[in-house]
Design an enzyme around this catalytic site. Structure first.
Site, PDB file in Angstrom:
ATOM      1  CD  GLU A 155      -1.617  -0.524   3.458  1.00 10.02           C
ATOM      2  OE1 GLU A 155      -1.798  -1.514   3.948  1.00 10.02           O
ATOM      3  OE2 GLU A 155      -2.042   0.491   3.998  1.00 10.02           O
ATOM      4  CB  CYS A 213       1.137   2.429   7.948  1.00  8.60           C
ATOM      5  SG  CYS A 213       1.399   4.118   7.855  1.00  8.60           S
TER       6      CYS A 213
END
Ligand code: SAH
Length: 345
Positions: A90, A331
C-alpha cells in the site's frame, strides 16, 4: 535485477549485449523513469523488433490497482496495489501546500515487530525491488495526473532492512533524467538499525533521515520495539550525531504518542534532552489504534500538554497532521485486511 531497477550505465551494457546501439539506453530510461509508461508498446521511438525482444527477455511489470480510497476532506488517496507475484502493498498520496507527497512501502510486510504497528502483523514476506518502490510513485502520478515532489519512505517495511535496494531506488528517483525529485525532498524513516545508519551517512546523500524513537529509556523501548534489544538509545544518539556530522543533514525524531505508555511529563522532558543532543526536530504521531493491538491514543489535552512541555524546553516540535481521516486506515491495514479476508467475513 529487473530492467527498471538498472542505472543508465547498466542499461547501456544491456543494450550493447542485445546488439543495440548504446544510445537506446537513454531512450529506454526516459520512457521508463520520466514518462513512466506502462508497457514496451508505448515506446514508439524503439523499433518493433527491439520492443518484441525486450518483451521476451526483460519482463516489464506495473502495479495493478486493487483498491483506492479518496478523501473528500483533503484529497488524500490510499492505494492497495498488487505486485506481479500476487503480493499486495500500500501507498498513500497526500496534498500539501508545498506540493504533493507520496508515502511508499519498502517491503512486503515487515519483520521488525513494533507492537503498535499493523505492518508487522503478518511478518515479512519479501523485500521490494527498486523498481517496485519507484512504481508506487509512477502509478500514483498516472492515476492523479499530478506531479509528486516529496517522497517519504514511511509505509510498510523497514527501509534500512532493504538497504541496497533503498539506495538504488533513491539514486533512480533523484536522477535528473528520471523523475528528478530533489534528494532533500526524500525522507527515510527507520526504527534504528545502527550499523546501517553509519553506512547511510557514508553515502553522503541529501535525504532526511527520521528515527522512530517512541521511548526515552531502553527498558520502555524494548517493551514496544523489539529492535531495542539490539541497539541502545545511547548507540542511536551516537549514530545520529555521526549522521549529522557526516552529511550536514539533521536527523528528525518520530515519537508515536501512546496513551498511558510513553506520554508522561517526565518522558517529554527526557525526549527534549535527547533531541537537544542531536539537534533534532521532533514529530509527534498520536498513535493510531490497530484492532489487533492494545495501544490507544491519549486525549487531545494530554497530547497538547506533551507538546507544550517540549516547546517550553525550546524544542522544535510538530504534531503530525492527520490526512484523509474519512478514509481512515493506518499503515499496513489495507494489506492486512486483504490477506486475511476470511477473518473479516
Ligand atoms: N520502519 C520504519 C517506517 C515505519 S512507518 C520505521 O520504523 O521508522 C513510519 C512511522 O509510523 C514510524 O515511526 C512508525 O513507528 C510509526 N507507526 C507505525 N504504526 C503506527 C501507529 N499505529 N500509530 C502511530 N505511529 C505508527
Amino acid at each position: 535485477m529487473d530492467i527498471r531497477s538498472l542505472y543508465i550505465d547498466e542499461l547501456k551494457s544491456l543494450m550493447t549485449d542485445m546488439g543495440q546501439p548504446a544510445f537506446k539506453a537513454g531512450q529506454l530510461f526516459d520512457w521508463m523513469h520520466k514518462k513512466h509508461v506502462e508497457s514496451y508498446d508505448e515506446m514508439t521511438n524503439l523499433s518493433k523488433d527491439l520492443r518484441e525482444k525486450l518483451k521476451k527477455e526483460q519482463p516489464y511489470t506495473v502495479l495493478k490497482l486493487e483498491e483506492r480510497y479518496v478523501s473528500d476532506l483533503d484529497g488524500t488517496r490510499k492505494y492497495l496495489f498488487a505486485l506481479s507475484d500476487g503480493n499486495f502493498i500500500e501507498s498513500v498520496f497526500m496534498r500539501y501546500k508545498h506540493g504533493n507527497s507520496v508515502c511508499i512501502s519498502s517491503q512486503v510486510g515487515c519483520r521488525m515487530g513494533c507492537r503498535f504497528c499493523a505492518s508487522t502483523l503478518d511478518g515479512l514476506e519479501r523485500n521490494l525491488k527498486p523498481s517496485e518502490m519507484l512504481e508506487q510513485i509512477y502509478a500514483i502520478e498516472r492515476d492523479t495526473k499530478e506531479r509528486v515532489s516529496n517522497v517519504v519512505v514511511m509505509g510498510t517495511g523497514e527501509p534500512l532492512d532493504n538497504y541496497d535496494n533503498l539506495i538504488r531506488f533513491y539514486k533512480l528517483l533523484t536522477d535528473e533524467k528520471g523523475l528528478n525529485i530533489s534528494g532533500r525532498n526524500v525522507t527515510v524513516s527507520t526504527c534504528g538499525i545502527v550499523p546501517n545508519i553509519y553506512k547511510l551517512a557514508d553515502e553522503h546523500l541529501s535525504l532526511t533521515l527520521a528515527l522512530s524513537l517512541h521511548a526515552t529509556t531502553d527498558e520502555k523501548r524494548k517493551e514496544i520495539m523489539p529492535i531495542a534489544n539490539s541497539y541502545t538509545i545511547e548507540e542511536l544518539i551516537e549514530a545520529c550525531t555521526y549522521y549529522f556530522k557526516t552529511t550536514g543533514r539533521r536527523v528528525s525524531l518520530e515519537y508515536s504518542l501512546i496513551g498511558g505508555v510513553n506520554d508522561s511529563t517526565a518522558e517529554a522532558e527526557a525526549l527534549g534532552r535527547i533531541a537537544d543532543k542531536i539537534g533534532a526536530h521532533i514529530n509527534l504521531i498520536p498513535v493510531n489504534s490497530v484492532k489487533e493491538r492494545e495501544y490507544r491514543r491519549g486525549d487531545r489535552a494530554s497530547i497538547e500538554a506533551f507538546k507544550n512541555k517540549l516547546e517550553k524546553n525550546a524544542n522544535n516540535v510538530t504534531i503530525r497532521r492527520e490526512m484523509g481521516q474519512d478514509i481512515n486506515a493506518s499503515c499496513g491495514q489495507l494489506r492486512h485486511r486483504r490477506i486475511n479476508l476470511t477473518d473479516y467475513d
